[in-house]
Design a protein around this motif. Sequence first.
Motif, PDB file in Angstrom:
ATOM      1  N   LEU A 273      -7.084  -6.250  -0.843  1.00 25.89           N
ATOM      2  CA  LEU A 273      -5.805  -5.335  -1.168  1.00 25.89           C
ATOM      3  C   LEU A 273      -4.637  -5.409  -0.528  1.00 25.89           C
ATOM      4  CD1 LEU A 273      -8.293  -2.002  -1.357  1.00 25.89           C
ATOM      5  CD2 LEU A 273      -6.739  -3.058  -3.037  1.00 25.89           C
ATOM      6  N   ASP A 274      -4.678  -6.125   0.756  1.00 25.21           N
ATOM      7  CA  ASP A 274      -3.434  -6.283   1.509  1.00 25.21           C
ATOM      8  C   ASP A 274      -2.540  -7.321   0.878  1.00 25.21           C
ATOM      9  OD1 ASP A 274      -4.453  -4.867   3.638  1.00 25.21           O
ATOM     10  OD2 ASP A 274      -5.108  -6.531   4.859  1.00 25.21           O
ATOM     11  N   GLN A 276      -2.005  -7.513  -2.429  1.00 23.33           N
ATOM     12  CA  GLN A 276      -1.383  -6.742  -3.801  1.00 23.33           C
ATOM     13  C   GLN A 276      -0.339  -5.823  -3.470  1.00 23.33           C
ATOM     14  OE1 GLN A 276      -3.105  -8.176  -6.062  1.00 23.33           O
ATOM     15  NE2 GLN A 276      -4.565  -8.759  -4.262  1.00 23.33           N
ATOM     16  N   PRO A 278       2.351  -2.709  -3.673  1.00 24.27           N
ATOM     17  CA  PRO A 278       1.975  -1.243  -3.533  1.00 24.27           C
ATOM     18  C   PRO A 278       1.685  -0.485  -4.668  1.00 24.27           C
ATOM     19  CG  PRO A 278       3.977  -1.800  -2.035  1.00 24.27           C
ATOM     20  CD  PRO A 278       3.530  -2.958  -3.019  1.00 24.27           C
ATOM     21  N   SER A 280      -0.573  -0.705  -7.182  1.00 27.01           N
ATOM     22  CA  SER A 280      -0.761  -1.714  -8.289  1.00 27.01           C
ATOM     23  C   SER A 280      -2.389  -1.571  -8.740  1.00 27.01           C
ATOM     24  CB  SER A 280      -0.207  -3.138  -7.856  1.00 27.01           C
ATOM     25  OG  SER A 280      -1.033  -3.201  -6.971  1.00 27.01           O
ATOM     26  N   HIS A 363      -5.602   2.852   1.070  1.00 30.28           N
ATOM     27  CA  HIS A 363      -4.783   1.535   1.103  1.00 30.28           C
ATOM     28  C   HIS A 363      -3.458   1.711   0.276  1.00 30.28           C
ATOM     29  CE1 HIS A 363      -3.821  -2.597   1.164  1.00 30.28           C
ATOM     30  NE2 HIS A 363      -4.672  -2.755   2.065  1.00 30.28           N
ATOM     31  N   ALA A 365      -2.052  -0.253  -1.520  1.00 30.24           N
ATOM     32  CA  ALA A 365      -2.204  -1.172  -2.670  1.00 30.24           C
ATOM     33  C   ALA A 365      -2.815  -0.244  -3.839  1.00 30.24           C
ATOM     34  CB  ALA A 365      -3.027  -2.381  -2.702  1.00 30.24           C
TER      35      ALA A 365
END
Length: 485
Positions: A273-274, A276, A278, A280, A363, A365
């Motif tokens: 996720l980090d 990807q 925001p 999304s 998160h 993302a």
Amino acid sequence: MKAAELIFIPLAAMGHLVPAVELAKRLVARDERISITVLVLKLPFDEIESYIQSLKTNAAIDRGIKFLVLPEPENPIVMSSKRSVKKTVEAYKPLVKQIVRELIVNRPDSESQLVRGFVIDMSCVQMMDVATEHNLPCYVFFASGAGFLNFMLHLQSLSDDHGVDVTELKDPNNELDIPGFRNRVPFKVLPTLVWDKEFGCSYLLELARGYRKAKGIIINTFMELESDTLHAVSKGADFPPIYPAGLIINVNPQSDGRADGTDGTRDSIVRWLDDQPPASVVFLCFGSMGSMGVDQMREVADGLEQSGHRFVWALRRPSSGGGKLGLRDYENFEDVLPAGFLDRTAGIGRVVGWAPQAAILSHRATGAFVSHCGWNSTLESLWCGVPIAAWPMYAEQQLNAFSLVRELGLAVEIRLDYVWDRWTQSSNVLVKADELEKGIRQVMDAESVVRKKAKTMREVSRMAMVEGGSSYTWLGHFVEDVLRT
């Protein structure tokens, strides 16, 4: 010095036990005079044992909370039908009576008045008898929302006050006027238990009658979310006080209540996720009991691929054998997904088994949540400001989904009348790929009204929890009432 001990009796299913533990933590943190003993009725759900183990390593639990995991009754109930929960709670009553007697009677005189009451799960109204035997007040913790409580009370009023047999009204085209709802509620989104003439409807009525006898009801909601339905409940002259003290959820994304979260799964998903952009990623998860057949899984896969959006999909299978309930991870996703799907989506998606839901929803993302609309998941999503694409599965989830989509405008609809039968492992309809794709595109639209409302509700929910907020104040009222008892 502790001045008031409460005996908690939650239902040992994840959707009930986790918020009960969170409520206990809030109470002992709110007032140092309160202590809590949690009696865990041991039910055959797969994830309960690992969750209990995780609590034993949590230092915060040691401060004023202790757990007694009860052994199985002498004649344990096999969890194989809709009657299982009621039968199991009933089977535990003799053991609970014995333990409560030891907690109260066998203490020194100086400590004998410590126990100030019971807080029982919304499905454990039979335990009110134990409180009554000891002349103790009994509160109900209603782990779902005010909309569902309103529905149950209205159902009971139709039956007891007006002589209506609701089971005779079954027609998917009919609608019901429920106090607190601005829209008429279609019969097709009511819990399927309502139409079970032999057991289900009578069980719901029994629970509702029990709520009316409680000393008070703590509801896992907040005034700003369900003001209309909360006002409708509180209007009843013969109804006990209500305490809308939610959101009672685990808001710590590093502690999702899974002891084996250290196996690398959590870190792997968060790292992905980090990377990807925001807002999304679409997160798909259907709760601790929600699964689906192979045909449905393949429609979901096709819908995800057609949408073109990034995704994390928590895909699990039902337990089998041994009378266990709950979900397990698949050994090989390729066995149940369309050929080549994993390869084609390798760059934009992750299919996983267990998923750290709180960490994913919080998160940056994550942009949307395809959810079964279980109440805990709904509150977690609101807390994080993530809009929902509603795909309910069972229990009260269809009614929750209706409220989110039609009443509150906090979700878009995928299918409101989908029903997954946990006992037969079958569904009433097949949701097609196009339906899922449409829902995902709607909820991921950056300019959509539902996305803006979700962001607003994020701030509103957080304000309710801080000092001076509505839920903070209502929890304080409950503490005051307990200490006055």
